[in-house]
Design an enzyme around this catalytic site. Structure first.
Site, PDB file in Angstrom:
ATOM      1  N   SER A 132       1.980   0.632   8.434  1.00 23.03           N
ATOM      2  CA  SER A 132       1.828   0.293   7.021  1.00 23.03           C
ATOM      3  C   SER A 132       1.951  -1.213   6.861  1.00 23.03           C
ATOM      4  O   SER A 132       2.489  -1.894   7.747  1.00 23.03           O
ATOM      5  CB  SER A 132       2.946   0.967   6.210  1.00 23.03           C
ATOM      6  OG  SER A 132       3.141   0.325   4.966  1.00 23.03           O
ATOM      7  N   TYR A 155      11.373   3.418   3.580  1.00 22.03           N
ATOM      8  CA  TYR A 155       9.990   3.473   4.078  1.00 22.03           C
ATOM      9  C   TYR A 155       9.687   2.239   4.930  1.00 22.03           C
ATOM     10  O   TYR A 155       9.157   2.347   6.038  1.00 22.03           O
ATOM     11  CB  TYR A 155       9.043   3.563   2.887  1.00 22.03           C
ATOM     12  CG  TYR A 155       7.582   3.702   3.203  1.00 22.03           C
ATOM     13  CD1 TYR A 155       6.738   2.597   3.176  1.00 22.03           C
ATOM     14  CD2 TYR A 155       7.034   4.945   3.518  1.00 22.03           C
ATOM     15  CE1 TYR A 155       5.379   2.726   3.446  1.00 22.03           C
ATOM     16  CE2 TYR A 155       5.672   5.077   3.778  1.00 22.03           C
ATOM     17  CZ  TYR A 155       4.857   3.968   3.741  1.00 22.03           C
ATOM     18  OH  TYR A 155       3.509   4.096   4.004  1.00 22.03           O
TER      19      TYR A 155
HETATM   20  P1  NAP Z   1      -0.189  11.858   1.572  1.00 19.96           P
HETATM   21  O1  NAP Z   1      -1.431  11.914   0.784  1.00 19.96           O
HETATM   22  O2  NAP Z   1       1.144  11.993   0.913  1.00 19.96           O
HETATM   23  O3  NAP Z   1      -0.287  12.924   2.797  1.00 19.96           O
HETATM   24  C1  NAP Z   1       0.804  13.037   3.671  1.00 19.96           C
HETATM   25  C2  NAP Z   1       0.516  14.153   4.643  1.00 19.96           C
HETATM   26  O4  NAP Z   1       1.641  14.308   5.499  1.00 19.96           O
HETATM   27  C3  NAP Z   1       0.268  15.477   3.964  1.00 19.96           C
HETATM   28  O5  NAP Z   1      -0.729  16.190   4.688  1.00 19.96           O
HETATM   29  C4  NAP Z   1       1.607  16.206   4.138  1.00 19.96           C
HETATM   30  O6  NAP Z   1       1.366  17.582   4.168  1.00 19.96           O
HETATM   31  C5  NAP Z   1       2.046  15.672   5.503  1.00 19.96           C
HETATM   32  N1  NAP Z   1       3.499  15.728   5.746  1.00 19.96           N
HETATM   33  C6  NAP Z   1       4.476  15.086   5.074  1.00 19.96           C
HETATM   34  N2  NAP Z   1       5.670  15.359   5.631  1.00 19.96           N
HETATM   35  C7  NAP Z   1       5.438  16.204   6.669  1.00 19.96           C
HETATM   36  C8  NAP Z   1       6.267  16.856   7.624  1.00 19.96           C
HETATM   37  N3  NAP Z   1       7.613  16.691   7.622  1.00 19.96           N
HETATM   38  N4  NAP Z   1       5.687  17.647   8.553  1.00 19.96           N
HETATM   39  C9  NAP Z   1       4.346  17.824   8.554  1.00 19.96           C
HETATM   40  N5  NAP Z   1       3.497  17.243   7.683  1.00 19.96           N
HETATM   41  C10 NAP Z   1       4.057  16.439   6.748  1.00 19.96           C
HETATM   42  O7  NAP Z   1      -0.117  10.455   2.350  1.00 19.96           O
HETATM   43  P2  NAP Z   1      -1.281   9.454   2.780  1.00 19.96           P
HETATM   44  O8  NAP Z   1      -1.439   8.404   1.743  1.00 19.96           O
HETATM   45  O9  NAP Z   1      -2.475  10.220   3.253  1.00 19.96           O
HETATM   46  O10 NAP Z   1      -0.562   8.757   4.030  1.00 19.96           O
HETATM   47  C11 NAP Z   1      -0.694   9.253   5.334  1.00 19.96           C
HETATM   48  C12 NAP Z   1       0.044   8.287   6.238  1.00 19.96           C
HETATM   49  O11 NAP Z   1      -0.432   6.956   6.003  1.00 19.96           O
HETATM   50  C13 NAP Z   1       1.542   8.245   5.975  1.00 19.96           C
HETATM   51  O12 NAP Z   1       2.234   8.033   7.189  1.00 19.96           O
HETATM   52  C14 NAP Z   1       1.711   7.010   5.079  1.00 19.96           C
HETATM   53  O13 NAP Z   1       3.000   6.455   5.190  1.00 19.96           O
HETATM   54  C15 NAP Z   1       0.674   6.113   5.669  1.00 19.96           C
HETATM   55  N6  NAP Z   1       0.179   5.042   4.798  1.00 19.96           N
HETATM   56  C16 NAP Z   1      -0.345   5.331   3.582  1.00 19.96           C
HETATM   57  C17 NAP Z   1      -0.851   4.273   2.805  1.00 19.96           C
HETATM   58  C18 NAP Z   1      -1.462   4.476   1.446  1.00 19.96           C
HETATM   59  O14 NAP Z   1      -1.629   3.473   0.728  1.00 19.96           O
HETATM   60  N7  NAP Z   1      -1.774   5.701   1.046  1.00 19.96           N
HETATM   61  C19 NAP Z   1      -0.803   2.976   3.298  1.00 19.96           C
HETATM   62  C20 NAP Z   1      -0.217   2.734   4.541  1.00 19.96           C
HETATM   63  C21 NAP Z   1       0.263   3.782   5.295  1.00 19.96           C
HETATM   64  P3  NAP Z   1       2.414  18.636   3.527  1.00 19.96           P
HETATM   65  O15 NAP Z   1       3.065  17.947   2.362  1.00 19.96           O
HETATM   66  O16 NAP Z   1       1.639  19.838   3.180  1.00 19.96           O
HETATM   67  O17 NAP Z   1       3.389  18.885   4.604  1.00 19.96           O
HETATM   68  C1  GCO Z   2       4.219   1.349  -2.043  1.00 23.03           C
HETATM   69  C2  GCO Z   2       3.046   1.990  -1.373  1.00 23.03           C
HETATM   70  C3  GCO Z   2       2.850   1.396   0.015  1.00 23.03           C
HETATM   71  C4  GCO Z   2       1.673   2.060   0.669  1.00 23.03           C
HETATM   72  C5  GCO Z   2       1.429   1.529   2.035  1.00 23.03           C
HETATM   73  C6  GCO Z   2       1.083   0.079   2.044  1.00 23.03           C
HETATM   74  O1  GCO Z   2       4.957   2.057  -2.743  1.00 23.03           O
HETATM   75  O2  GCO Z   2       4.362   0.128  -1.873  1.00 23.03           O
HETATM   76  O3  GCO Z   2       3.217   3.397  -1.284  1.00 23.03           O
HETATM   77  O4  GCO Z   2       4.007   1.593   0.754  1.00 23.03           O
HETATM   78  O5  GCO Z   2       1.907   3.427   0.806  1.00 23.03           O
HETATM   79  O6  GCO Z   2       2.468   1.816   2.904  1.00 23.03           O
HETATM   80  O7  GCO Z   2       0.642  -0.253   3.348  1.00 23.03           O
END
Ligand code: NAP
Ligand code: GCO
Length: 261
Positions: free
Chosen positions: A142, A155
């Site tokens: 992230s 986080y």
């Molecule tokens: P999301 O929409 O909240 O999806 C998260 C996924 O993880 C869901 O499929 C959820 O499924 C699963 N999950 C959560 N806890 C779990 C557990 N204990 N065991 C198994 N599955 C689990 O999140 P996203 O935005 O797609 O993010 C995916 C990844 O990218 C995360 O690691 C997040 O930190 C990272 N990320 C996101 C962003 C952003 O801006 N969106 C940016 C940087 C990094 P269930 O709830 O059904 O279990």
């Molecule tokens: C926040 C956001 C970020 C994104 C992502 C950025 O609350 O600042 O959720 O943490 O998820 O991780 O790279």
């Protein structure tokens, strides 16, 4: 060199969001897909969504923090699809709470899922990768692997640790021709960031939405599709000499001091 034909990929937390897009991209490049999530409803909906895209994904109900459940899932994947060639540690949560108000149990839950679980799942697939002297592990880090902000102490700590876990796996297992890299998404439009984007009750634009767009040289939120190419690159032989690298896919935020007000 970008083909994944004949490879088996496990993408954790790939029922929707970033994980689903990455799994879709790996499938389009030829990989067989296994994924997991925690909820039966999410699993069933995801299987339909994959099928609608012509992807015969194998789905599991498995909490990535449960070491025994992960071991059973990996064993079943090996029995039905084959040994895992590509692991994407994508499953993750965030809790946005001011640190001085956060319960230790809440802090631990975020670290368990976002940092300890990638260790657990990586440990489950490494022995087979070591035996076959090849493997790809991709950790979804992230921008908070590099930066902090209010309310995301757990986080950012977890994602900072995940950056170093990525580098340590790269250091310890590179000798087995296993590459471990990270993808650092910027601000991506998924359910996880919906609370930061949705219009206010009065219909006004969310201030965080305006803030992020102003901080991003690309002047937009990312979408899960923006992560597809980087994921295929890091999963393929095209990245066989890339190891311990965090590839930021953030529209330039980390490079940018910000527009003069
Ligand atoms: P999301 O929409 O909240 O999806 C998260 C996924 O993880 C869901 O499929 C959820 O499924 C699963 N999950 C959560 N806890 C779990 C557990 N204990 N065991 C198994 N599955 C689990 O999140 P996203 O935005 O797609 O993010 C995916 C990844 O990218 C995360 O690691 C997040 O930190 C990272 N990320 C996101 C962003 C952003 O801006 N969106 C940016 C940087 C990094 P269930 O709830 O059904 O279990
Ligand atoms: C926040 C956001 C970020 C994104 C992502 C950025 O609350 O600042 O959720 O943490 O998820 O991780 O790279």
């Amino acid at each position: 060199m970008f083909s994944l034909e004949g490879k088996v990929a496990l993408v954790t937390g790939a029922a929707y969001g970033i994980g689903f897009a990455i799994a879709e991209a790996l499938a389009e490049a030829g990989a067989k897909i296994a994924f997991n999530c925690r909820g039966q409803a999410h699993l069933e909906r995801a299987l339909e969504d994959y099928k609608a895209r012509g992807i015969e994904a194998k789905g599991y109900i498995c909490d990535v923090t449960d070491e025994d459940a992960v071991a059973r899932m990996v064993a079943d994947i090996e029995k039905t699809l084959g040994a895992v060639d590509i692991l994407v540690n994508n499953a993750g949560i965030i809790k946005r709470i001011p640190m001085h108000e956060m319960e230790a149990s809440e802090f631990r839950e975020v670290v368990d899922i976002d940092l300890v679980a990638p260790y657990i799942v990586s440990k489950a697939v490494l022995p087979s990768m070591m035996e076959r002297r090849r493997g790809k592990i991709i950790n979804i880090c992230s921008m908070m692997s590099e930066l902090g902000r209010e309310t995301v102490s757990a986080y950012a700590s977890a994602k900072g640790g995940l950056k170093m876990l990525t580098r340590n796996i790269a250091s310890e297992y590179g000798q087995y021709n296993i590459q471990c890299n990270g993808i650092g998404p910027g601000y991506i439009a998924t359910p996880q960031t919906a609370p930061l984007r949705e219009p206010q009750p009065d219909g006004k634009r969310h201030p965080f939405d305006a803030f992020i767009v102003a901080k991003t040289p690309a002047e937009r939120w990312g979408t899960p599709d923006d992560l597809k190419g980087p994921a295929v690159f890091l999963a393929s032989e095209a990245s066989d000499f890339v190891n311990g690298h965090i590839l930021y896919v953030d529209g330039g935020i980390l490079a940018y001091i910000g527009k003069q007000p």
